[in-house]
Design an enzyme around this catalytic site. Sequence first.
Site, PDB file in Angstrom:
ATOM      1  N   ALA A  65       0.853  -1.186   0.000  1.00  0.00           N
ATOM      2  CA  ALA A  65       0.000   0.000   0.000  1.00  0.00           C
ATOM      3  C   ALA A  65       0.888   1.235   0.000  1.00  0.00           C
ATOM      4  CB  ALA A  65      -0.898  -0.024   1.231  1.00  0.00           C
ATOM      5  N   GLY A 108       0.629  -5.208   1.050  1.00  0.00           N
ATOM      6  CA  GLY A 108      -0.608  -5.360   0.278  1.00  0.00           C
ATOM      7  C   GLY A 108      -0.347  -5.994  -1.083  1.00  0.00           C
ATOM      8  N   GLU A 111      -0.374  -9.589  -0.526  1.00  0.00           N
ATOM      9  CA  GLU A 111      -1.762 -10.011  -0.254  1.00  0.00           C
ATOM     10  C   GLU A 111      -2.590 -10.062  -1.537  1.00  0.00           C
ATOM     11  OE1 GLU A 111      -1.920  -6.908   2.811  1.00  0.00           O
ATOM     12  OE2 GLU A 111      -2.746  -8.439   4.143  1.00  0.00           O
ATOM     13  N   GLU A 131       4.978  -5.147   7.025  1.00  0.00           N
ATOM     14  CA  GLU A 131       4.182  -4.146   7.752  1.00  0.00           C
ATOM     15  C   GLU A 131       4.704  -3.903   9.159  1.00  0.00           C
ATOM     16  OE1 GLU A 131       2.935  -6.523   5.824  1.00  0.00           O
ATOM     17  OE2 GLU A 131       1.154  -5.848   4.757  1.00  0.00           O
TER      18      GLU A 131
END
Length: 257
Positions: A65, A108, A111, A131
Amino acid sequence: MAYEHILVEIEAPIATVTLNRPKVLNALSPDLIHELTSALADLDADDSVRAVVLTGGAKVFAAGADIGDMADRSAVDQLSRDQTGRWAPLAGFSKPLIAAVNGYALGGGCEVALMCDMIVAGETARFGQPEINLGIIPGAGGTQRWPRTAGKYAAMEVMLTGAPLTAQRAHELGIVNKVVPAEMTIPVAERMARQVAEKPPLAARMAKEAVLKAFEAPLAEGLASERKSFYFLFATEDQKEGMHAFLEKRKGVFKGR
Ligand code: DAK
């Protein structure tokens, strides 16, 4: 729809979607996520498309992200933007979706790859959930999909150390289907997509749905659901075509009906 942060190429029966913010390693900004999920919703509704490849191109899949966008947000900002719901067209995509990963698939980005049905990785690909280095945890399914696929201990290693895994290690852990030379990642993924796209689309859809159910439902419920889908497929033209084509020693032609 014209896109700024992704490329969509349809070569029926497959489509290839490429994340395209190379200057920031395809960081997943809200605009990129919006474009990606809108494109996937359109491809899901397009009968000419039977399988999709999702890639970040030759150098990087996605470095996560967009940290610049998140840095000063409050908890309430995050909650009110309903980011989890935004991923629904990806996590709930009904057609086979193959990730072609070169370079980093982090946070992300990793993911997103894990939400795909198969993953082809270039030899230099790296998969990780860094993260923890930012004081957060994965927020798009990483803590759930890693242990369900790679097991508790690998998942803990990835979440707690933040260190990425090589493509080879990811392959050994079962989150990568094939490791190939980097320049072959997209062609191999597209070849797999074409192979899948030749199959009866309703059967492909039900097979995908049934396998995903195994991650959510108790065994008895999963088996009952599989059986219903199995019976349902006998109501399709494609099942008649598939079985008669076999008996007549010819290749079946499937219409998705
Ligand atoms: N966001 C924004 N910019 C990024 C970025 C990112 N995630 N990753 C890289 N960039 C930018 C860099 O800032 C740099 O920009 P300039 O300085 O050139 O302007 C450019 O991309 C090139 O990066 P580097 O210079 O750092 O390149 P290196 O080759 O040296 O290093 C790297 C590559 C991938 C190791 C490094 O860039 C890196 O560590 N990037 C951050 C990786 C990371 O921490 N990813 C996790 C982000 S957190 C949610 C769902 C999901 C998420 C959140 C919420 N909800 C549903 C609620 C997900 C969270 C995350 O992914």
